[in-house]
Design an enzyme around this catalytic site. Structure first.
Site, short mmCIF file in Angstrom:
data_model
loop_
_atom_site.label_atom_id
_atom_site.label_comp_id
_atom_site.label_asym_id
_atom_site.label_seq_id
_atom_site.Cartn_x
_atom_site.Cartn_y
_atom_site.Cartn_z
N LYS A 165 0.84 -1.21 0.00
CA LYS A 165 0.00 0.00 0.00
C LYS A 165 0.87 1.25 0.00
O LYS A 165 1.55 1.55 0.97
CB LYS A 165 -0.93 0.06 1.21
CG LYS A 165 -1.96 1.17 0.98
CD LYS A 165 -2.60 1.73 2.20
CE LYS A 165 -1.90 2.90 2.83
NZ LYS A 165 -1.95 4.16 2.07
N GLY A 203 6.93 4.52 8.26
CA GLY A 203 6.06 5.67 8.47
C GLY A 203 6.30 6.26 9.83
O GLY A 203 7.38 6.10 10.41
N SER A 204 5.27 6.90 10.36
CA SER A 204 5.43 7.62 11.63
C SER A 204 5.50 6.65 12.81
O SER A 204 4.94 5.55 12.77
CB SER A 204 4.26 8.58 11.81
OG SER A 204 3.06 7.86 11.83
N GLU A 232 3.97 7.06 15.55
CA GLU A 232 2.61 6.95 16.09
C GLU A 232 1.86 5.78 15.44
O GLU A 232 1.31 4.91 16.12
CB GLU A 232 1.91 8.28 15.81
CG GLU A 232 0.53 8.42 16.35
CD GLU A 232 -0.17 9.61 15.70
OE1 GLU A 232 0.49 10.52 15.17
OE2 GLU A 232 -1.42 9.59 15.72
N GLY A 261 3.24 3.37 13.70
CA GLY A 261 4.04 2.17 13.97
C GLY A 261 3.65 1.52 15.29
O GLY A 261 3.53 0.29 15.38
N GLU A 310 10.04 0.69 10.32
CA GLU A 310 11.02 1.76 10.08
C GLU A 310 10.29 3.06 10.38
O GLU A 310 9.43 3.47 9.60
CB GLU A 310 11.50 1.75 8.62
CG GLU A 310 12.22 0.50 8.19
CD GLU A 310 13.63 0.41 8.75
OE1 GLU A 310 14.11 1.35 9.40
OE2 GLU A 310 14.26 -0.65 8.54
N CYS A 366 13.41 10.59 7.05
CA CYS A 366 13.34 10.06 8.41
C CYS A 366 14.68 10.19 9.13
O CYS A 366 14.72 10.41 10.34
CB CYS A 366 12.90 8.61 8.38
SG CYS A 366 13.82 7.65 7.20
N GLU A 422 9.98 15.28 15.89
CA GLU A 422 10.27 15.21 14.46
C GLU A 422 9.39 16.19 13.69
O GLU A 422 8.16 16.10 13.77
CB GLU A 422 10.01 13.79 13.95
CG GLU A 422 10.39 13.63 12.51
CD GLU A 422 10.15 12.21 12.01
OE1 GLU A 422 9.07 11.66 12.27
OE2 GLU A 422 11.05 11.67 11.35
P1 NAP Z 1 2.23 7.72 8.40
O1 NAP Z 1 1.10 8.61 8.60
O2 NAP Z 1 2.61 6.80 9.48
O3 NAP Z 1 1.93 6.91 7.08
C1 NAP Z 1 2.75 5.91 6.55
C2 NAP Z 1 1.89 4.93 5.77
O4 NAP Z 1 0.99 4.27 6.64
C3 NAP Z 1 1.02 5.59 4.71
O5 NAP Z 1 0.88 4.71 3.62
C4 NAP Z 1 -0.29 5.73 5.46
O6 NAP Z 1 -1.40 5.87 4.60
C5 NAP Z 1 -0.34 4.44 6.22
N1 NAP Z 1 -1.18 4.43 7.42
C6 NAP Z 1 -1.73 5.47 8.10
N2 NAP Z 1 -2.42 5.03 9.17
C7 NAP Z 1 -2.31 3.67 9.17
C8 NAP Z 1 -2.78 2.63 10.03
N3 NAP Z 1 -3.50 2.89 11.13
N4 NAP Z 1 -2.45 1.35 9.74
C9 NAP Z 1 -1.69 1.05 8.67
N5 NAP Z 1 -1.23 1.99 7.81
C10 NAP Z 1 -1.52 3.28 8.06
O7 NAP Z 1 3.55 8.50 8.07
P2 NAP Z 1 3.73 9.63 7.00
O8 NAP Z 1 3.32 10.92 7.60
O9 NAP Z 1 3.13 9.25 5.72
O10 NAP Z 1 5.31 9.56 6.79
C11 NAP Z 1 6.18 10.30 7.54
C12 NAP Z 1 6.80 9.47 8.66
O11 NAP Z 1 7.47 8.32 8.16
C13 NAP Z 1 7.84 10.23 9.42
O12 NAP Z 1 7.62 10.10 10.79
C14 NAP Z 1 9.16 9.57 9.03
O13 NAP Z 1 10.16 9.67 9.96
C15 NAP Z 1 8.74 8.19 8.77
N6 NAP Z 1 9.68 7.53 7.85
C16 NAP Z 1 10.54 6.59 8.34
C17 NAP Z 1 11.44 5.96 7.51
C18 NAP Z 1 12.40 4.94 8.03
O14 NAP Z 1 12.95 4.20 7.25
N7 NAP Z 1 12.62 4.84 9.32
C19 NAP Z 1 11.46 6.27 6.15
C20 NAP Z 1 10.58 7.23 5.67
C21 NAP Z 1 9.68 7.84 6.54
P3 NAP Z 1 -1.79 7.36 4.08
O15 NAP Z 1 -0.60 7.97 3.45
O16 NAP Z 1 -2.83 7.15 3.10
O17 NAP Z 1 -2.23 8.10 5.31
#
Ligand code: NAP
Ligand code: MG
Length: 480
Positions: free
Chosen positions: A186, A238-239, A241, A243, A260, A294, A392
């Site tokens: 996804k 992703g975030s 939160e 995670g 991650e 990230c 962050e």
């Molecule tokens: P996010 O809100 O956590 O979203 C990440 C993904 O998860 C998106 O595809 C999102 O869909 C989906 N998602 C949202 N709620 C979900 C749930 N309850 N269950 C399963 N999937 C769900 O994060 P973001 O704002 O898109 O990305 C930014 C964050 O990613 C930052 O905190 C960053 O540090 C982190 N990040 C970490 C790494 C790493 O390798 N450590 C790499 C890149 C980014 P939608 O987009 O449709 O909401």
């Protein structure tokens, strides 16, 4: 809104002649299909807020169908000979290289990152990940020490963010497929187009149907997918939160989970460092990809004796960065990915000012009235307890702090709920290794920053996640 964006400089535009369909379906069992619920959403170009295309939103029945297709495909794919799997991965890597320009343009239009980054960083690394993992297919016995009979896990649910859309897809897909797993992926709601274009490439490469399925949608689609009973392994980027929510949902199930998550990484500059190089490292650390990284070096620790000189030179360098049309080949800082993210960044900048820090921003070109823009920014006089020093921001905003001794640098750098990466800048090799060993970070870059390679493991400590991606360590997560 939706007015044409105008900039004050002479343009050097990349062409936009890339075919984009008005509507896309879901990629399930080797075919593009409509979503059962017929719900759709738009993806926009964040540099001008224009709608690019309409995407299908996967509901329960679609996620069920995708997981079922992956399960059926797993029976055959898991028994496909390693050399045949390698042949597919090589083919995909080659086709990505051949279609690199198109993929880079799509990535930039859909996500807002500068074309020079999508063209020179994202897409080459995408191809590299498939090449690298193609080479592993028939060597898995040597990938995990002590595991002489490694087997694939099964159906993998992979959920990725919007900051490196196709690169995160490659990081997840290549090792999963190399090990003989099948996948339901996804992409993020705001940046699904390159994953859908990748689906076309997989079709072209005649990857057996159902081995990779792509379901577009918002967070709810991601939740349904990771909580699905037919899934054996969850890989999430992703975030922190979200995670944590996924970790809770998977606790007590047989699912294997890798996460991650976020970061607030320290970049430490000692007085004996090569200052010009260190300045470039700071720029790469926080203003690459608008700071939507990230592992961004968002906490800068400068040795007190060089603080004023360093800040003056950083300000000068920042003033030369060009914020502009992401499709312009000279643009350094593109558009913020979404209005929501821009609001979040602006909120933090307001916090920084209220917390008493001093804000420094590049002036440069006037911003157009449409699109989401943020000037490169750094704060000085930041207290280590301030929100801008601890949370962050995920934008082009740097917090500058000082230290007096190596001990203090390490203590301050480690004082964070995160532990993804770190940078150390010094002329002394012995200092580099001593400090690097004591930093609680998954990756430590020495006299450089933001360097990525498919053979190098990537991942964090503490609230930055579980597990590693890339290289031999990353393969372990996809094998029993
Ligand atoms: P996010 O809100 O956590 O979203 C990440 C993904 O998860 C998106 O595809 C999102 O869909 C989906 N998602 C949202 N709620 C979900 C749930 N309850 N269950 C399963 N999937 C769900 O994060 P973001 O704002 O898109 O990305 C930014 C964050 O990613 C930052 O905190 C960053 O540090 C982190 N990040 C970490 C790494 C790493 O390798 N450590 C790499 C890149 C980014 P939608 O987009 O449709 O909401
Ligand atoms: Mg978009």
């Amino acid at each position: 809104m939706n007015k044409e964006a105008t900039w004050e400089y002479a343009p050097a535009p990349e062409t936009t002649s890339v075919s984009i369909d008005d509507r896309y379906g879901l990629f399930i069992d080797g075919k593009f299909v409509a979503s059962r619920g017929r719900t759709r959403f738009d993806t926009i170009n964040p540099s001008n807020e224009k709608t690019i295309s309409s995407l299908a939103e996967a509901g329960k029945a679609d996620v069920d169908a995708a997981v079922a297709a992956a399960r059926t495909a797993f029976r055959k794919w898991s028994r496909t000979s390693p050399l045949t799997r390698a042949k597919y991965l090589y083919r995909i890597a080659r086709r990505i290289q051949e279609r690199a320009r198109e993929l880079a343009i799509l990535e930039t239009i859909d996500g807002g990152k500068p074309i020079k980054e999508s063209r020179d960083v994202d897409i080459p690394l995408v191809a590299q990940h498939f090449f690298h993992h193609a080479g592993w297919c028939d060597k898995l016995r040597w990938a995990v020490p002590g595991n002489t009979d490694p087997r694939p896990i099964g159906v993998c649910a992979q959920v990725i963010p919007w900051n490196f859309p196709l690169l995160m897809a490659a990081w997840k897909l290549a090792p999963a497929l190399a090990c003989g797993n099948t996948v339901v992926l996804k992409p993020a709601e705001t940046t699904s187009l390159t994953a859908l274009r990748l689906a076309e490439i997989l079709e072209e490469c005649e990857l057996p149907q159902g081995v990779v399925n792509i379901v577009t949608g918002a967070g709810e689609t991601g939740r349904r997918l990771v909580e699905h009973k037919g899934v054996d392994k969850v890989a999430f980027t992703g975030s922190t939160e979200v995670g944590k929510r996924i970790a809770l949902a998977c606790a007590g199930t047989r699912k294997r989970v890798t996460l991650e998550l976020g970061g607030k990484s320290p970049n430490i500059i000692f007085a004996d460092a090569a200052i010009d190089q260190a300045i470039e490292g700071v720029v790469a650390g926080i203003w690459f990809n608008q700071g939507h990284v990230c592992c961004a070096g968002s906490r800068l620790f400068v040795e007190e004796s060089i603080h004023d000189t360093f800040v003056r030179r950083l300000e000068h360098r920042m003033s030369k960065l060009r914020v502009g049309d992401p499709l312009d080949k000279n643009t350094d800082v593109g558009a913020i990915n979404s209005r929501e993210q821009l609001d979040r960044i602006n909120h933090y900048m307001q916090c920084g000012v209220e917390e008493g820090a001093t804000i420094n921003q590049s002036n440069g070109s006037k911003m157009p009235s449409s699109g989401f823009w943020c000037r490169p920014t750094f704060f000085t006089g930041v207290q280590p307890t301030a929100r801008i020093a601890r949370e962050e921001i995920f934008g082009p905003v740097l917090s500058v702090m000082t230290f007096r001794t190596p001990e203090e640098a390490i203590e301050r750098a480690n004082d964070s709920p995160y532990g993804l990466s770190a940078g150390v800048w010094t002329d002394k090799g012995s200092k580099v290794f001593d400090i690097a060993a004591r930093l609680k970070a998954g990756i430590v870059w020495c006299n450089t920053y933001n360097k990525f390679d498919a053979s190098s493991p990537f991942g964090g400590f503490k609230e930055s996640g579980w597990g590693r991606e890339g290289g031999r360590h990353g393969l372990a997560a996809y094998l029993t």
